[in-house]
Motif scaffolding. Structure first.
Motif, PDB file in Angstrom:
ATOM      1  N   ASN A  39      30.216  45.070  32.095  1.00 37.89           N
ATOM      2  CA  ASN A  39      31.043  43.888  31.840  1.00 37.89           C
ATOM      3  C   ASN A  39      32.446  44.291  31.388  1.00 37.89           C
ATOM      4  O   ASN A  39      33.073  43.609  30.585  1.00 37.89           O
ATOM      5  CB  ASN A  39      30.395  42.995  30.771  1.00 37.89           C
ATOM      6  CG  ASN A  39      30.337  43.677  29.408  1.00 37.89           C
ATOM      7  OD1 ASN A  39      30.486  44.904  29.316  1.00 37.89           O
ATOM      8  ND2 ASN A  39      30.126  42.902  28.349  1.00 37.89           N
ATOM      9  N   GLN A  75      35.620  40.788  34.241  1.00 39.81           N
ATOM     10  CA  GLN A  75      34.315  40.136  34.224  1.00 39.81           C
ATOM     11  C   GLN A  75      33.177  41.149  34.453  1.00 39.81           C
ATOM     12  O   GLN A  75      32.339  41.331  33.578  1.00 39.81           O
ATOM     13  CB  GLN A  75      34.252  39.031  35.279  1.00 39.81           C
ATOM     14  CG  GLN A  75      35.154  37.843  34.977  1.00 39.81           C
ATOM     15  CD  GLN A  75      34.920  36.689  35.928  1.00 39.81           C
ATOM     16  OE1 GLN A  75      33.778  36.425  36.347  1.00 39.81           O
ATOM     17  NE2 GLN A  75      35.986  35.997  36.307  1.00 39.81           N
ATOM     18  N   TYR A  76      33.184  41.796  35.603  1.00 43.11           N
ATOM     19  CA  TYR A  76      32.086  42.732  35.872  1.00 43.11           C
ATOM     20  C   TYR A  76      32.466  43.691  36.994  1.00 43.11           C
ATOM     21  O   TYR A  76      33.371  43.440  37.790  1.00 43.11           O
ATOM     22  CB  TYR A  76      30.807  41.990  36.264  1.00 43.11           C
ATOM     23  CG  TYR A  76      30.867  41.369  37.646  1.00 43.11           C
ATOM     24  CD1 TYR A  76      30.472  42.115  38.775  1.00 43.11           C
ATOM     25  CD2 TYR A  76      31.320  40.064  37.840  1.00 43.11           C
ATOM     26  CE1 TYR A  76      30.525  41.557  40.044  1.00 43.11           C
ATOM     27  CE2 TYR A  76      31.379  39.518  39.108  1.00 43.11           C
ATOM     28  CZ  TYR A  76      30.979  40.260  40.196  1.00 43.11           C
ATOM     29  OH  TYR A  76      31.043  39.732  41.458  1.00 43.11           O
TER      30      TYR A  76
END
Length: 307
Positions: free
Chosen positions: A241, A295-296
């Motif tokens: 993340n 975010q990821y």
């Protein structure tokens, strides 16, 4: 009278045949001269030249074959140029990425040895020196892997392997590191055996490099590692993340010496992910990456299942 006519016809046919052969001979000599001139031009360095030929010419097959040889030669020459440029960049990178931490390491150890460092600072200096030594080892290990992979003597020992248990054994050594770095981890590996044909050391390097990539570059607080079987493939997903990878960088992320300019650490050789991709492909697998900045990022490695 009839005999004279027959002899006349035969003479004309022989004459036509002789003229035809002479014309073909002249044509072949011209084609051979053109081929010689073209090959001399290619030998002088003009690899873009090609031997022109019409399909019904006697030398057509020879011309096409020689064009294939020249094309293959140019491809090999192009690869050699790329390799030479890569090696040059590697030497430049080596000069910076090895000499700089080595100089720092020697500096801290010399300060302790000469008594320049105050007693209260010696433990801190030793810790910094220890970290620099580990960075050097990591970098040298990657360089060794890179040169080994691109060596003509490199070979893999492919054998049917139970990946679920092997992956658990690889990841258990990372658990203390995750805890030390305060990185939450979720590991999901099925109890059912998952079989694939891989090289044991190569597979271990793949998993370790991908996890190390998260540790070194993502600035993540969480890592998720999941193994599953889907259709006829075994998939290993490693997701974090962290800061993610910008879209323009994604298409280059597996290239040699490529380092993202934004959002990720400058630390590293730029070879780790390239080594991963080469290892995966040499074992008939494939690797993909998807990311949304901040975010990821998820790397997915797939191997064909072997029952």
């Amino acid at each position: 009278m009839l005999l004279n006519v027959i002899l006349g016809i035969l003479f004309c046919l022989a004459l036509l045949f002789g003229v035809s052969c002479f014309i073909k001979l002249i044509s072949v000599k011209r084609q051979l001269k053109d081929m010689t001139d073209t090959m001399n031009d290619i030998q002088s360095g003009n690899g873009s030249r090609k031997i022109l030929a019409v399909g019904n010419e006697l030398t057509a097959d020879l011309s096409y074959k020689m064009n294939e040889i020249v094309y293959d030669y140019e491809e090999q020459l192009s690869q050699l140029r790329v390799t030479d440029e890569t090696n040059r960049q590697l030497m430049t990178s080596l000069s910076h990425d090895v000499r700089t931490p080595l100089t720092t390491l020697i500096g801290y150890l010399d300060a302790i040895h000469r008594g320049v460092a105050a007693p209260k600072n010696q433990e801190e200096y030793l810790e910094i020196a220890r970290r620099k030594a580990h960075d050097l080892k990591e970098y040298i290990d990657i360089l060794f892997d890179w040169f080994k992979l691109n060596s003509s003597e490199f070979s893999l020992s492919i054998e049917q392997t139970e990946l679920a248990e092997l992956t658990r054994n690889i990841l258990k050594d990372w658990i203390p590191i995750f805890e030390e770095k305060h990185l939450d981890c979720e590991i999901e590996i099925p109890e059912k055996p998952l079989l694939a044909k891989v090289d044991l050391d190569g597979y271990t390097r793949i998993i370790n490099n991908l996890v190390q990539n998260v540790m070194s570059h993502s600035q993540a607080t969480q890592i998720k590692i999941k193994m599953l079987k889907k259709e006829a493939e075994i998939k290993i997903r490693i997701e974090d993340n962290g800061v993610g990878i910008e879209k323009p960088d994604l298409q280059h992320i597996f290239e040699r010496l490529y380092k993202c300019d934004k959002g990720r650490s400058n630390k590293g050789s730029g070879l780790g992910l390239s080594i991963v991709r080469q290892m995966v492909e040499k074992m008939d697998g494939k690797i993909t990456v998807h990311s949304v900045p901040n975010q990821y990022t998820v790397f997915t490695v797939c191997f064909p299942e072997r029952n």
